[in-house]
Enzyme design. Structure first.
Site, PDB file in Angstrom:
ATOM      1  N   HIS A  24       7.666  12.117   9.809  1.00 25.82           N
ATOM      2  CA  HIS A  24       7.698  13.562  10.030  1.00 25.82           C
ATOM      3  C   HIS A  24       8.970  13.930  10.782  1.00 25.82           C
ATOM      4  O   HIS A  24       9.589  13.061  11.416  1.00 25.82           O
ATOM      5  CB  HIS A  24       6.477  14.005  10.845  1.00 25.82           C
ATOM      6  N   HIS A  46      -9.282   7.515   0.674  1.00 25.98           N
ATOM      7  CA  HIS A  46      -9.090   8.090   2.009  1.00 25.98           C
ATOM      8  C   HIS A  46     -10.458   8.580   2.455  1.00 25.98           C
ATOM      9  O   HIS A  46     -10.917   9.637   2.006  1.00 25.98           O
ATOM     10  CB  HIS A  46      -8.071   9.242   1.920  1.00 25.98           C
ATOM     11  N   LEU A  92       6.700   8.370   1.030  1.00 32.23           N
ATOM     12  CA  LEU A  92       8.161   8.479   0.921  1.00 32.23           C
ATOM     13  C   LEU A  92       8.620   9.931   0.804  1.00 32.23           C
ATOM     14  O   LEU A  92       9.809  10.209   0.812  1.00 32.23           O
ATOM     15  CB  LEU A  92       8.674   7.645  -0.258  1.00 32.23           C
ATOM     16  N   ASP A 152      -4.885  10.452  -1.408  1.00 36.94           N
ATOM     17  CA  ASP A 152      -4.676  10.151   0.018  1.00 36.94           C
ATOM     18  C   ASP A 152      -4.070  11.309   0.812  1.00 36.94           C
ATOM     19  O   ASP A 152      -3.177  12.007   0.342  1.00 36.94           O
ATOM     20  CB  ASP A 152      -3.785   8.929   0.195  1.00 36.94           C
ATOM     21  N   ASP A 163       0.832   2.684   6.116  1.00 33.98           N
ATOM     22  CA  ASP A 163       0.592   4.147   6.124  1.00 33.98           C
ATOM     23  C   ASP A 163       1.779   4.856   6.783  1.00 33.98           C
ATOM     24  O   ASP A 163       1.595   5.829   7.537  1.00 33.98           O
ATOM     25  CB  ASP A 163      -0.726   4.510   6.821  1.00 33.98           C
ATOM     26  N   HIS A 222       0.794   1.062   1.001  1.00 34.61           N
ATOM     27  CA  HIS A 222       0.460   2.438   1.400  1.00 34.61           C
ATOM     28  C   HIS A 222       1.588   3.014   2.253  1.00 34.61           C
ATOM     29  O   HIS A 222       1.659   2.775   3.453  1.00 34.61           O
ATOM     30  CB  HIS A 222      -0.847   2.397   2.204  1.00 34.61           C
TER      31      HIS A 222
END
Ligand code: DOR
Length: 443
Positions: free
Chosen positions: A318, A188, A72, A161, A314, A69
């Site tokens: 950012h 999710h 990318l 997700d 996960d 998970h």
């Protein structure tokens, strides 16, 4: 991906503690790699010359980690991450396979975008990148994707997700396609009507901070619904980023009943709590949110009891601009590939999980979920792809996001010291990451 036309020199890795949970191996010895594959483990025949040596004295040698998970971001959000930088971050984190989430722009909801991700990964990726397809067209939660066409294009699972699949009929349909195609449906779990405006875990702390809460029940009610749908359809449901004690209990009971469910937990939910948000720290803002100490304890127990099958990062990179804003405006997510091992080793050092359990949850157990086509991953068995991670369980290092390969510098662990560091990552017999301190003798 490694350049298959170039001959990769054989490599001997002597003196390491070889841990391969899938084969029940935990012994000190040698590993020999040739032609991009595992040659032998323990004792075997060596060529007279023409191989390199990477001494693993005092180090752990195990199958390359598999991240089921991670985000990318390419295509569409290349300012946050690209397949090249994400795969490089994976290599630094000891991951030789990463499964790419479909919440890109355009989303991974049709074969041509899957082809794009696969060809970009083949040309730019330091490690193996396996795409995951959407459940619904445009991730809109309405019309289903063409599951069969996406499976033929090479996706290894389906999910929306980032968004839940609110529509029970659509979720049922996806689970039915699992029975046909064998690819897991990653869930999710979030009831959006209960999380609207939510910023962090709901409780006394969110009330004190004046931040909107994300209650545990928003996750648990969806876990419950989807366990019921999985039970009725017989499809394989995989629950992503489990974060609450209540979800662990629901999955425990469902597994006892024989429901086809697997589950994952992230390194951050296993090791951090909501307290990190107390100073309005946007770097600790993630969805599902960091929860309480009791939840963390239950997640660790769930992993030890095999209620939770695997650990997945996960990884959600950012930009600084996405995070350096008011808490309520900040993006959800933690950049996790490069700190995963270090933060998880904290659990091992504290005696909360055993090292072989940790390694299994990052290797053999993940390969089982990905399925038949990739059953040769996550193992050091002779003939398997030579995907190997070498790490120092005791090496301390300072988390400096500026030195990350990932474009995502967003980690609440910045400035902390972790104990446990990846020293080398080998993908298909090729060294894709090596620490400065790791000496290599060229043969
Ligand atoms: O914190 C999160 N970030 N949770 C998600 O579900 C999505 C992810 C993202 O894509 O940034």
């Amino acid at each position: 991906m490694p350049n298959r036309t170039k001959v990769i020199k054989p490599l001997l890795i002597p003196n390491g503690r070889l841990i391969d949970p899938g084969q029940g191996i935990d012994e000190t010895g040698n590993l020999f790699i040739a032609e991009g594959k595992i040659g032998w483990l323990g004792q075997g025949k060596l060529p007279r010359t023409g191989y390199d040596i990477l001494d693993a004295q005092g180090l752990i040698v195990c199958p390359g980690f598999i991240d089921f998970h991670c985000h990318l971001r390419q295509p569409g959000f290349e300012e946050k991450e690209t397949i090249a930088t994400g795969a490089q971050a994976a290599a630094r984190g000891g991951f030789t396979t990463v499964c790419a989430m479909p919440n890109t722009t355009p989303p991974l909801d049709n074969p041509s975008v899957i082809d794009y991700v696969k060809s970009t990964a083949a040309s730019d990726g330091a490690v193996r990148v396996l795409p995951i397809g959407c459940v619904s067209l445009g991730r809109q939660g309405q019309a289903p994707v063409d599951f069969t066409a996406l499976a033929s294009a090479g996706v290894i699972a389906f999910t929306d997700d980032g968004e839940p699949v609110a529509n029970s009929r659509l979720m049922t349909q996806a689970l039915e396609f699992n029975r046909l195609l064998g690819l897991p449906i990653i869930d999710h779990c979030e009831d959006r009507s209960l999380t609207e405006g939510g910023q962090m875990n709901q409780g006394a702390l969110s009330a004190r901070l004046g931040l909107g809460g994300i209650p545990a029940v928003a996750e648990e009610s969806m876990v419950k619904r989807d366990l019921t749908l999985a039970e009725h359809s017989g499809g394989h449901l995989h629950i992503a980023h489990v974060s609450t004690a209540g979800s662990v209990e629901l999955i425990r009971r469902a597994k006892k009943r024989g429901v086809r469910v697997t589950a994952e937990v992230t390194p951050h939910h296993l090791s951090l709590t909501e307290e990190l948000v107390a100073g309005y720290n946007t770097l600790a803002k993630v969805n599902p949110p960091l929860r309480t100490r009791e939840d963390v304890k239950a997640l660790i127990k769930g992993l030890n009891d095999k209620v939770i099958d695997i650990i997945a990062t996960d990884h959600a990179p950012h930009t600084r601009a996405d995070k350096e804003v008011e808490f309520t405006e900040a993006a959800f997510g933690i950049s996790g590939l490069e700190t995963a091992l270090g933060s998880l080793m904290g659990l091992v050092h504290r005696g909360e999980i055993a090292l072989p359990v940790l390694i299994a949850s990052l290797t053999s157990e993940v390969a089982k979920i990905i399925g038949d086509k990739y059953s040769r991953l996550g193992t050091l068995a002779a003939g398997a792809p030579a995907d190997v991670t070498i790490f120092d369980p005791d090496k301390e290092w300072l988390v400096d996001p500026d030195s990350f390969a990932s474009k995502g510098k967003n980690t609440p662990l910045a400035g902390t010291t972790l104990k446990g560091k990846v020293m080398a990552t080998i993908y298909g017999g090729k060294i894709v990451y090596i620490d400065d301190k790791m000496g290599m003798v060229r043969g």
